[in-house]
Write a protein that holds these residues in place. Structure first.
Motif, PDB file in Angstrom:
ATOM      1  N   LEU A 238       0.839  -1.196   0.000  1.00 36.61           N
ATOM      2  CA  LEU A 238       0.000   0.000   0.000  1.00 36.61           C
ATOM      3  C   LEU A 238       0.877   1.249   0.000  1.00 36.61           C
ATOM      4  N   HIS A 239       0.554   2.199  -0.867  1.00 31.15           N
ATOM      5  CA  HIS A 239       1.180   3.513  -0.862  1.00 31.15           C
ATOM      6  C   HIS A 239       0.171   4.510  -0.302  1.00 31.15           C
ATOM      7  N   THR A 240       0.577   5.268   0.735  1.00 37.74           N
ATOM      8  CA  THR A 240      -0.376   6.144   1.409  1.00 37.74           C
ATOM      9  C   THR A 240       0.337   7.372   1.958  1.00 37.74           C
ATOM     10  N   ARG A 241      -0.389   8.152   2.762  1.00 37.57           N
ATOM     11  CA  ARG A 241       0.149   9.372   3.376  1.00 37.57           C
ATOM     12  C   ARG A 241      -0.050   9.289   4.883  1.00 37.57           C
ATOM     13  N   ASN A 242       0.789   9.993   5.616  1.00 36.29           N
ATOM     14  CA  ASN A 242       0.710  10.001   7.072  1.00 36.29           C
ATOM     15  C   ASN A 242      -0.197  11.150   7.516  1.00 36.29           C
ATOM     16  N   THR A 243      -1.499  10.871   7.600  1.00 33.35           N
ATOM     17  CA  THR A 243      -2.467  11.871   8.038  1.00 33.35           C
ATOM     18  C   THR A 243      -3.488  11.180   8.937  1.00 33.35           C
ATOM     19  N   PRO A 244      -4.257  11.955   9.728  1.00 34.31           N
ATOM     20  CA  PRO A 244      -5.252  11.338  10.608  1.00 34.31           C
ATOM     21  C   PRO A 244      -6.319  10.547   9.870  1.00 34.31           C
ATOM     22  N   ILE A 245      -6.534  10.869   8.582  1.00 36.08           N
ATOM     23  CA  ILE A 245      -7.589  10.195   7.825  1.00 36.08           C
ATOM     24  C   ILE A 245      -7.064   8.936   7.146  1.00 36.08           C
ATOM     25  N   THR A 246      -5.826   8.982   6.690  1.00 33.04           N
ATOM     26  CA  THR A 246      -5.292   7.870   5.916  1.00 33.04           C
ATOM     27  C   THR A 246      -4.605   6.842   6.804  1.00 33.04           C
ATOM     28  N   TYR A 247      -3.477   7.237   7.406  1.00 30.87           N
ATOM     29  CA  TYR A 247      -2.698   6.299   8.223  1.00 30.87           C
ATOM     30  C   TYR A 247      -1.862   7.080   9.236  1.00 30.87           C
ATOM     31  N   TYR A 248      -1.859   6.613  10.481  1.00 30.39           N
ATOM     32  CA  TYR A 248      -0.963   7.173  11.491  1.00 30.39           C
ATOM     33  C   TYR A 248      -0.756   6.119  12.576  1.00 30.39           C
ATOM     34  N   GLU A 249       0.270   6.317  13.394  1.00 28.28           N
ATOM     35  CA  GLU A 249       0.528   5.419  14.511  1.00 28.28           C
ATOM     36  C   GLU A 249      -0.271   5.895  15.710  1.00 28.28           C
ATOM     37  N   GLY A 250      -1.294   5.142  16.074  1.00 28.49           N
ATOM     38  CA  GLY A 250      -2.114   5.486  17.222  1.00 28.49           C
ATOM     39  C   GLY A 250      -1.613   4.836  18.494  1.00 28.49           C
ATOM     40  N   ARG A 251      -2.387   4.996  19.556  1.00 27.22           N
ATOM     41  CA  ARG A 251      -1.977   4.462  20.859  1.00 27.22           C
ATOM     42  C   ARG A 251      -1.874   2.949  20.833  1.00 27.22           C
TER      43      ARG A 251
ATOM     44  N   GLY B 220      -1.319   1.175  17.948  1.00 24.24           N
ATOM     45  CA  GLY B 220      -0.719   0.732  16.695  1.00 24.24           C
ATOM     46  C   GLY B 220      -1.286   1.493  15.514  1.00 24.24           C
ATOM     47  N   PRO B 221      -1.094   0.975  14.301  1.00 26.33           N
ATOM     48  CA  PRO B 221      -1.542   1.676  13.096  1.00 26.33           C
ATOM     49  C   PRO B 221      -3.037   1.957  13.117  1.00 26.33           C
ATOM     50  N   ALA B 222      -3.404   3.143  12.631  1.00 22.43           N
ATOM     51  CA  ALA B 222      -4.805   3.560  12.638  1.00 22.43           C
ATOM     52  C   ALA B 222      -5.057   4.459  11.440  1.00 22.43           C
ATOM     53  N   GLY B 223      -6.322   4.863  11.281  1.00 19.93           N
ATOM     54  CA  GLY B 223      -6.732   5.710  10.166  1.00 19.93           C
ATOM     55  C   GLY B 223      -7.818   5.037   9.350  1.00 19.93           C
ATOM     56  N   PHE B 224      -8.719   5.842   8.788  1.00 21.28           N
ATOM     57  CA  PHE B 224      -9.859   5.301   8.045  1.00 21.28           C
ATOM     58  C   PHE B 224      -9.405   4.425   6.876  1.00 21.28           C
ATOM     59  N   GLU B 225      -8.500   4.947   6.047  1.00 21.05           N
ATOM     60  CA  GLU B 225      -8.098   4.175   4.868  1.00 21.05           C
ATOM     61  C   GLU B 225      -7.223   2.986   5.276  1.00 21.05           C
ATOM     62  N   TYR B 226      -6.421   3.142   6.332  1.00 20.32           N
ATOM     63  CA  TYR B 226      -5.635   2.004   6.797  1.00 20.32           C
ATOM     64  C   TYR B 226      -6.567   0.880   7.247  1.00 20.32           C
ATOM     65  N   GLU B 227      -7.610   1.234   7.979  1.00 16.39           N
ATOM     66  CA  GLU B 227      -8.524   0.203   8.457  1.00 16.39           C
ATOM     67  C   GLU B 227      -9.221  -0.494   7.292  1.00 16.39           C
ATOM     68  N   LEU B 228      -9.613   0.273   6.269  1.00 19.15           N
ATOM     69  CA  LEU B 228     -10.205  -0.339   5.085  1.00 19.15           C
ATOM     70  C   LEU B 228      -9.217  -1.286   4.409  1.00 19.15           C
ATOM     71  N   MET B 229      -7.967  -0.836   4.270  1.00 19.85           N
ATOM     72  CA  MET B 229      -6.964  -1.661   3.593  1.00 19.85           C
ATOM     73  C   MET B 229      -6.627  -2.913   4.392  1.00 19.85           C
ATOM     74  N   ARG B 230      -6.584  -2.766   5.712  1.00 15.91           N
ATOM     75  CA  ARG B 230      -6.322  -3.957   6.540  1.00 15.91           C
ATOM     76  C   ARG B 230      -7.429  -4.986   6.351  1.00 15.91           C
ATOM     77  N   ARG B 231      -8.658  -4.522   6.279  1.00 12.37           N
ATOM     78  CA  ARG B 231      -9.774  -5.438   6.042  1.00 12.37           C
ATOM     79  C   ARG B 231      -9.681  -6.060   4.648  1.00 12.37           C
ATOM     80  N   PHE B 232      -9.240  -5.267   3.667  1.00 11.63           N
ATOM     81  CA  PHE B 232      -9.117  -5.800   2.316  1.00 11.63           C
ATOM     82  C   PHE B 232      -8.017  -6.857   2.258  1.00 11.63           C
ATOM     83  N   ALA B 233      -6.894  -6.606   2.925  1.00  9.57           N
ATOM     84  CA  ALA B 233      -5.819  -7.605   2.967  1.00  9.57           C
ATOM     85  C   ALA B 233      -6.312  -8.895   3.620  1.00  9.57           C
ATOM     86  N   ASN B 234      -7.088  -8.764   4.696  1.00 13.61           N
ATOM     87  CA  ASN B 234      -7.666  -9.962   5.330  1.00 13.61           C
ATOM     88  C   ASN B 234      -8.614 -10.668   4.375  1.00 13.61           C
ATOM     89  N   HIS B 235      -9.368  -9.882   3.617  1.00 14.38           N
ATOM     90  CA  HIS B 235     -10.279 -10.446   2.616  1.00 14.38           C
ATOM     91  C   HIS B 235      -9.514 -11.285   1.589  1.00 14.38           C
TER      92      HIS B 235
END
Length: 488
Positions: A51-64, A66-81
């Protein structure tokens, strides 16, 4: 041995057969005979998707956690899919995401506008509406339409799609001009607006909702143009398999209501911390927190909490005022009662060091006393609620939650039960009786938001504070932004 004429006949028949076979093969679709190694097959074979992305609160960031962000969560679900692991590169700005997808694959997810004119790329189905929004610095005359932009320095992110909307509007309003750069993110734009280096900016509505509490000096203006669509980008030269599988996955999430639920969780913040409250918090963050930061850090080291959480709790209790006193006699920065102070060995409740240390140890004690069945964030939120309302009332609320068919170990169910302690029909059945049960709900909610703001600031390495401490004009935006002049 065949006669020459016979051999010639056989040769001609053989050639005719080959020609016939070639003709038949030409009629069969090529994909039946091409290698199955399109991008989707390659991903499954190598067992990971990139995945190519950006470090922003909406896309991907390191949360308390671990990794977080709306698009990161979607992509993690897609990878699991896909039943593969996920690797990512978040070092990009928006234009370099697209270049990386073209050159390297596999997928770009970075609040990308669906743009079929992009060469070498194909896009998924629409994931989210992107509504461009004009925001402006508080204190300026209200900006409610295009005419109000006259004379204002406006900034936006090149390649984000908002620049395309501005160009469309410029065709009808040739006096419109702005500055654009692909090297800034939304938070930096809003910082520049608030600090006076820009007067206004064009971002997306959901981006402003996520960031608005961090920048209380920025006002909502008006929606600009029609909504665009956010989508994922794929390389056009590696087959359609990955794009089609992503579309199936996204459609399934949409039909299940999960896509809407994720968007609401990430972008649908309540307005319980309005601009006024957020502005006061940011002012106090500048003026007061630095005096007590090391005390919070030391208390965190001794108790295992995040120092920012303790600081958020302290702000909720006293606005970081070491001499705060309530009408009921609760005192100090962490607002300890006299019995609690005695139990924690705090001799002077007005001493900030003693108060912060005692309050942190008291929260730790509460958390440790909760039943082991309460885990994770549920345990932390219930401990904070008990800090406010007392363990006895928290246990009463847990029992009410169970009576209502809820789970007493889940904060969401206990949160709904706590306000019932204010109603006689419920508190008359409990061991500890009446409590202002709505208060701990607001208490925990506010601390979570204060903690979110502090985490945002800390994650950005104090960027927000640094930008606002610089005198106006010290940031040379001419080196960062390209100017799009009016076309008069």
């Amino acid at each position: 041995m065949p006669e020459p004429s016979s051999r010639l006949l056989q040769s001609r028949l053989h050639l005719a057969a080959l020609l016939l076979l070639g003709a038949v093969l030409c009629l069969v679709p090529y994909r039946h005979f091409s290698p199955p190694e399109d991008l989707l097959s390659a991903i499954r074979e190598r067992d990971f998707i990139s995945l190519h992305t950006r470090n922003t609160p909406i896309t991907y960031y390191e949360g308390r956690h671990g990794p977080a962000g709306f698009e990161y969560e979607l992509m993690r679900r897609f990878a699991n899919h896909l039943n593969v692991s996920l690797t990512l590169d978040a070092s990009h700005h928006i234009e370099s995401v697209l270049d990386a997808v073209r050159r390297q694959g596999d997928l770009g997810a970075a609040v990308l506008p669906l743009d079929p004119t992009q060469e070498g790329l194909i896009f998924s189905r629409a994931i989210l509406d992107l509504q461009p929004l004009l925001v402006y610095r508080r204190g300026l005359p209200p900006v409610k339409n295009l005419e109000g932009l006259a004379g204002l320095e406006i900034g936006t992110i090149r390649g984000s799609g908002s620049d395309l909307v501005l160009r469309e509007l410029q065709a009808e309003h040739p006096e419109l001009g702005w500055r654009e750069s692909s090297d800034v993110e939304v938070a930096e734009l809003l910082s520049r607006v608030e600090s006076g280096n820009l007067d206004a900016a064009v971002v997306y509505d959901h981006q402003f909702r996520v960031n608005r509490l961090f920048f209380p000096g920025v006002e909502r203006g008006f929606m600009m143009g029609k909504p665009l669509s956010m989508a994922w980008a794929f390389p056009a030269h590696d087959g359609l398999g990955l794009q089609q599988e992503a579309n199936r996955f996204l459609l399934e999430l949409q039909n299940e209501g999960m896509l809407e639920s994720l968007a609401a969780r990430h972008f649908g913040h309540d307005d319980y911390l309005e601009y006024v409250g957020a502005r006061v918090f940011i002012d106090h963050l500048h003026e007061r927190l630095h005096t007590y930061t090391e005390l919070f850090r030391e208390a965190a080291r001794n108790t295992g909490f995040d120092w920012k959480l303790l600081a958020a709790l302290g702000y909720q209790e006293s606005h970081w005022d070491p001499e705060a006193t309530s009408p009921t006699g609760v005192r100090g920065l962490m607002m300890l009662t006299l019995p609690t102070a005695g139990e924690m060995g705090v001799k002077d409740r007005l001493d900030p060091a003693q108060s912060i240390d005692g309050g942190a140890r008291y929260l730790r004690q509460i958390k440790d006393r909760l039943p082991e069945s309460i885990q994770g964030e549920d345990r932390l939120y219930m401990a904070m609620a008990a800090y406010n309302v007392g363990l006895g009332h928290l246990y009463d609320a847990r029992r009410i939650a169970e009576q209502l068919g809820g789970d007493p170990d889940r904060w969401s169910d206990v949160r709904d039960a706590l306000p019932l302690l204010q109603k006689r029909e419920w508190h008359s059945q409990t061991r500890h009786g009446y409590a202002r049960g709505g208060e701990p709900v607001i208490y925990v909610r506010n601390i979570r938001r204060y903690y979110e703001i502090l985490t945002y600031v800390d994650r950005s390495q104090q960027q927000y504070l640094q930008l606002n401490e610089l005198p106006n004009g010290e940031i040379d935006d001419s080196l960062l932004f390209d100017i799009v002049s009016p076309i008069l």
